[in-house]
Design an enzyme around this catalytic site. Structure first.
Site, mmCIF file in Angstrom:
data_model
loop_
_atom_site.group_PDB
_atom_site.id
_atom_site.type_symbol
_atom_site.label_atom_id
_atom_site.label_comp_id
_atom_site.label_asym_id
_atom_site.label_seq_id
_atom_site.Cartn_x
_atom_site.Cartn_y
_atom_site.Cartn_z
ATOM 1 N N LYS A 1 7.655 11.539 1.545
ATOM 2 C CA LYS A 1 8.549 11.729 0.438
ATOM 3 C C LYS A 1 9.744 10.798 0.187
ATOM 4 O O LYS A 1 9.989 10.405 -0.813
ATOM 5 C CB LYS A 1 8.702 13.286 0.645
ATOM 6 C CG LYS A 1 9.933 13.710 -0.492
ATOM 7 C CD LYS A 1 10.110 15.142 -0.300
ATOM 8 C CE LYS A 1 11.163 15.667 0.364
ATOM 9 N NZ LYS A 1 12.657 15.393 -0.007
ATOM 10 N N ASN A 2 10.420 10.719 1.331
ATOM 11 C CA ASN A 2 11.706 10.242 1.245
ATOM 12 C C ASN A 2 11.528 8.738 1.253
ATOM 13 O O ASN A 2 12.664 7.904 0.999
ATOM 14 C CB ASN A 2 12.722 10.832 2.324
ATOM 15 C CG ASN A 2 13.216 12.297 1.864
ATOM 16 O OD1 ASN A 2 12.946 12.564 0.841
ATOM 17 N ND2 ASN A 2 13.551 12.690 2.825
ATOM 18 N N ARG B 1 17.290 15.581 -5.980
ATOM 19 C CA ARG B 1 18.407 14.512 -5.545
ATOM 20 C C ARG B 1 18.058 13.372 -5.709
ATOM 21 O O ARG B 1 18.863 12.369 -5.868
ATOM 22 C CB ARG B 1 18.484 14.852 -4.030
ATOM 23 C CG ARG B 1 19.740 14.324 -3.378
ATOM 24 C CD ARG B 1 21.002 15.185 -3.966
ATOM 25 N NE ARG B 1 22.223 14.501 -3.455
ATOM 26 C CZ ARG B 1 23.393 15.183 -4.223
ATOM 27 N NH1 ARG B 1 23.109 15.865 -4.982
ATOM 28 N NH2 ARG B 1 24.534 14.707 -3.672
ATOM 29 N N CYS C 1 17.935 20.172 -2.848
ATOM 30 C CA CYS C 1 18.223 21.455 -2.039
ATOM 31 C C CYS C 1 19.780 21.622 -1.921
ATOM 32 O O CYS C 1 20.443 20.719 -1.749
ATOM 33 C CB CYS C 1 17.672 21.346 -0.690
ATOM 34 S SG CYS C 1 15.882 21.308 -0.403
ATOM 35 N N ARG D 1 27.184 18.506 -2.081
ATOM 36 C CA ARG D 1 26.658 17.131 -1.587
ATOM 37 C C ARG D 1 27.249 16.037 -2.464
ATOM 38 O O ARG D 1 26.528 15.733 -3.467
ATOM 39 C CB ARG D 1 24.999 17.456 -2.044
ATOM 40 C CG ARG D 1 24.326 18.178 -1.138
ATOM 41 C CD ARG D 1 22.660 18.300 -1.317
ATOM 42 N NE ARG D 1 22.258 17.092 -0.792
ATOM 43 C CZ ARG D 1 20.962 17.144 -0.766
ATOM 44 N NH1 ARG D 1 20.014 18.112 -1.103
ATOM 45 N NH2 ARG D 1 20.178 15.770 -0.358
ATOM 46 N N PRO D 2 28.294 15.553 -2.071
ATOM 47 C CA PRO D 2 29.045 14.620 -2.766
ATOM 48 C C PRO D 2 28.302 13.107 -2.883
ATOM 49 O O PRO D 2 27.316 12.877 -2.272
ATOM 50 C CB PRO D 2 30.310 14.347 -1.896
ATOM 51 C CG PRO D 2 29.922 14.731 -0.512
ATOM 52 C CD PRO D 2 28.942 15.701 -0.670
ATOM 53 N N ASP E 1 30.387 10.220 -3.223
ATOM 54 C CA ASP E 1 31.256 9.344 -3.027
ATOM 55 C C ASP E 1 31.156 7.908 -2.366
ATOM 56 O O ASP E 1 31.610 7.139 -2.930
ATOM 57 C CB ASP E 1 32.753 10.048 -2.348
ATOM 58 C CG ASP E 1 32.278 10.752 -1.119
ATOM 59 O OD1 ASP E 1 31.028 11.109 -0.797
ATOM 60 O OD2 ASP E 1 33.348 10.867 -0.306
ATOM 61 N N ASP F 1 15.709 17.163 8.870
ATOM 62 C CA ASP F 1 14.704 17.846 8.116
ATOM 63 C C ASP F 1 13.726 18.699 8.971
ATOM 64 O O ASP F 1 12.926 19.091 8.342
ATOM 65 C CB ASP F 1 13.892 16.681 7.091
ATOM 66 C CG ASP F 1 15.042 16.044 6.045
ATOM 67 O OD1 ASP F 1 16.084 16.837 5.846
ATOM 68 O OD2 ASP F 1 14.814 15.224 5.637
ATOM 69 N N ARG G 1 7.381 21.349 -3.063
ATOM 70 C CA ARG G 1 8.345 20.205 -3.504
ATOM 71 C C ARG G 1 8.195 18.928 -2.254
ATOM 72 O O ARG G 1 8.453 17.743 -2.540
ATOM 73 C CB ARG G 1 9.728 20.285 -3.438
ATOM 74 C CG ARG G 1 10.085 21.161 -4.950
ATOM 75 C CD ARG G 1 11.719 21.631 -4.780
ATOM 76 N NE ARG G 1 12.215 20.214 -4.454
ATOM 77 C CZ ARG G 1 13.480 20.309 -3.843
ATOM 78 N NH1 ARG G 1 14.168 21.450 -3.341
ATOM 79 N NH2 ARG G 1 14.020 19.239 -3.309
HETATM 80 N N1 EPU Z 1 27.501 12.222 2.140
HETATM 81 C C1 EPU Z 1 28.760 12.120 1.636
HETATM 82 N N2 EPU Z 1 29.030 11.248 0.660
HETATM 83 C C2 EPU Z 1 27.868 10.643 0.037
HETATM 84 C C3 EPU Z 1 26.612 10.705 0.370
HETATM 85 C C4 EPU Z 1 26.237 11.603 1.519
HETATM 86 O O1 EPU Z 1 29.701 12.740 2.081
HETATM 87 O O2 EPU Z 1 28.101 9.766 -0.864
HETATM 88 C C5 EPU Z 1 27.202 12.962 3.205
HETATM 89 C C6 EPU Z 1 26.252 14.250 2.925
HETATM 90 O O3 EPU Z 1 27.267 15.141 2.409
HETATM 91 C C7 EPU Z 1 25.723 14.640 4.074
HETATM 92 C C8 EPU Z 1 25.214 13.358 4.779
HETATM 93 O O4 EPU Z 1 26.319 12.537 4.088
HETATM 94 O O5 EPU Z 1 26.564 15.323 4.993
HETATM 95 C C9 EPU Z 1 24.007 12.725 4.848
HETATM 96 O O6 EPU Z 1 23.773 12.533 3.458
HETATM 97 P P1 EPU Z 1 22.664 11.445 2.726
HETATM 98 O O7 EPU Z 1 23.327 10.749 1.884
HETATM 99 O O8 EPU Z 1 22.009 10.626 4.203
HETATM 100 O O9 EPU Z 1 21.424 12.282 2.332
HETATM 101 P P2 EPU Z 1 20.631 12.355 0.970
HETATM 102 O O10 EPU Z 1 20.451 11.052 0.681
HETATM 103 O O11 EPU Z 1 21.305 13.265 -0.047
HETATM 104 C C10 EPU Z 1 18.272 12.287 2.131
HETATM 105 C C11 EPU Z 1 17.098 12.929 2.027
HETATM 106 C C12 EPU Z 1 17.243 14.601 2.671
HETATM 107 C C13 EPU Z 1 17.563 14.324 3.988
HETATM 108 C C14 EPU Z 1 19.007 13.346 4.152
HETATM 109 C C15 EPU Z 1 19.379 13.228 5.519
HETATM 110 C C16 EPU Z 1 16.062 12.291 0.258
HETATM 111 C C17 EPU Z 1 15.607 12.416 -1.350
HETATM 112 N N3 EPU Z 1 16.702 13.319 0.756
HETATM 113 O O12 EPU Z 1 19.310 13.190 1.526
HETATM 114 O O13 EPU Z 1 16.196 15.103 2.765
HETATM 115 O O14 EPU Z 1 17.868 15.656 4.846
HETATM 116 O O15 EPU Z 1 18.730 12.257 3.583
HETATM 117 O O16 EPU Z 1 18.514 12.559 6.331
HETATM 118 O O17 EPU Z 1 15.938 11.203 0.805
HETATM 119 C C18 EPU Z 1 14.545 16.915 2.673
HETATM 120 O O18 EPU Z 1 13.569 16.240 2.533
HETATM 121 O O19 EPU Z 1 14.364 18.219 2.960
HETATM 122 C C19 EPU Z 1 15.757 16.526 2.564
HETATM 123 C C20 EPU Z 1 16.987 17.321 2.319
#
Ligand code: EPU
Length: 414
Positions: free
Chosen positions: A21-22, A92, A116, A121-122, A124, A303, A394
């Site tokens: 998926k990701n 997301r 989710c 979920r910032p 920044d 995950d 999903r």
């Molecule tokens: N974070 C920040 N600022 C940002 C981005 C992230 O503080 O600008 C923090 C988040 O709050 C979190 C950490 O960094 O504490 C990790 O966030 P990341 O950006 O790596 O996660 P994501 O890209 O939003 C993807 C997957 C998630 C998976 C995470 C971590 C996708 C679509 N989603 O999310 O997948 O948990 O990476 O590996 O790729 C799932 O598949 O169930 C799922 C939630």
């Protein structure tokens, strides 16, 4: 809609892992940069992918899907996204439209991305990365607007190896002339697979230690690519096999990505063996306690954390699980408590006690939390009802069919 599961029977059999998926999601949005059609194989038929395809089609992207994982995407006539793209709020990964639209059109806007809910979920790091590339990022009640203001490569140090911010920086950097470098990128296999896809369609990206060098401003062509197997889906079934004391083979997996899970299995006395690309978990005489910490790769995958909580409740003496990625990824615990799970929360984690689980009516709180409820329902005798089953679909392709083929008693209730 709900899943009805009569559990207490070991899972037995063999299934094949779906495409990740990701990895598929960023590839789909990256096709906006391609000047010729792209064919993707192994795209999972899951809710999040359907939303991504619907978003792309609203932008004028032509999509042909054969229903068995092969997709052809032609984005040559696409238009930039606007605030009216309300479906972006459902997932997301719609945040990837930001980097993609800057690279392809120089501007665009989207409503705030959903996905989710793990507390805040910032975005920044996404913002700082794109701003480093000379992008103007504006936010208001409608969402986020981005606009390319300069043509310059940039160097950006990610303060944390965020998956999403890595994807957005790479997409944005492909649209500006010259070389950009991202330090501290996310090393998850699905991110590396996304980069391998981009190289297939002509992107000049090179990995050097902790740095990604991206040569932007070059035309991306088309091509074909097979999405890497989904280690999280595979891991979910392997954990369910261990939790039910069964024997399950998942075909089409890769060792590296599953190694943090297999290290935990080793500590827990759960036997497994590899044969080519097939991984088999066999019944354990007894499951030992362990402590697991979810962290960016090569740490244990966040995950798989909720599913692992269920397995720990089957271990002698229980276990401990911490999550350093998502502090707030624990809302599923309340539902598992309805099934008899006993836990003590501590900052970033939970102490799981060995628990006798029983069936209950429970509600999926999020995708992987829902997968944990399925695991628990399979592991305890009697019929459980899992509400909000679409949240689980999903991310899991043909979940009831796959579980049924492993001998599970699972039905969908309208
Ligand atoms: N974070 C920040 N600022 C940002 C981005 C992230 O503080 O600008 C923090 C988040 O709050 C979190 C950490 O960094 O504490 C990790 O966030 P990341 O950006 O790596 O996660 P994501 O890209 O939003 C993807 C997957 C998630 C998976 C995470 C971590 C996708 C679509 N989603 O999310 O997948 O948990 O990476 O590996 O790729 C799932 O598949 O169930 C799922 C939630």
């Amino acid at each position: 809609m709900a899943f009805l599961i009569s559990g207490g029977k070991p899972l037995y059999g063999c299934i094949r892992a779906q495409g990740a998926k990701n990895a598929a999601l960023p590839m789909l949005f990256a096709t906006l940069l391609c000047t010729e059609p792209v064919t993707l194989y192994g795209v999972p038929d899951i809710g999040d992918v359907r939303v991504a395809l619907s978003l792309l089609s609203s932008l004028g992207v032509k999509i042909e899907y054969d229903g068995s994982g092969t997709l052809t995407v032609d984005a040559t006539a696409a238009e930039p996204p606007t605030f009216s793209l309300l479906e972006a709020e459902k997932i997301r990964a719609s945040s990837y439209l930001l980097g993609a639209t800057v690279a392809r059109f120089g501007e665009g806007s989207i409503p705030y991305p959903g996905g989710c809910s793990f507390g805040v979920r910032p975005l920044d790091y996404h913002r700082a990365g794109l701003e480093a590339l000379g992008v103007l990022w504006e936010e208001d009640a409608r969402g986020i607007r981005v606009e390319k203001r300069k043509e310059k490569g940039a160097v950006y140090h990610l303060p944390y190896p965020s998956v999403g911010a890595t994807v957005n920086f790479v997409l944005g950097a492909l649209g500006v002339k010259g070389e950009s470098t991202l330090f501290g990128y996310a090393h998850e296999h699905h991110v590396l697979d996304f980069i391998a896809f981009l190289r297939t369609v002509g992107a000049k990206i090179c990995l050097e230690g902790d740095a990604l060098h991206i040569k932007g401003g070059e035309r991306l062509t088309g091509g074909s690519y097979t999405v890497t197997p989904d280690a999280i889906e595979a891991g979910t079934y392997l954990i369910a096999a261990a939790a039910t004391g069964g024997e399950v083979t998942v075909e089409g997996v890769r060792y590296g990505e599953l190694s943090p899970l297999l290290l935990a299995f080793g500590r827990m006395n759960i036997p497994f063996r590899f044969s080519g690309d097939a991984l088999t978990v066999t019944p354990a005489s007894h499951i030992r306690t362990t402590a697991v910490t979810a962290a960016p790769y090569p740490g244990f995958p966040t995950d798989l954390h909720p599913q692992m909580t269920v397995l720990l409740s089957r271990a002698e003496g229980g276990g401990k699980i911490s999550d350093l990625v998502w502090d707030e990824r624990f809302s599923y615990l309340g539902e598992l408590e309805k099934m008899g799970l006993r836990v003590n929360r501590f900052p970033h984690g939970v102490r799981v006690f060995e628990s006798k689980l029983h069936p209950a009516v429970v509600t999926s709180t999020d995708l992987r939390g829902g997968a944990a409820l399925i695991t628990a329902a399979l592991a305890c005798e009697g019929e459980s009802k899992i509400l909000e089953e679409e949240i689980i679909l999903r991310g899991y392709e043909m979940l009831p069919v796959k579980l049924f083929s492993l001998g599970a008693d699972i039905r969908t209730e309208a």
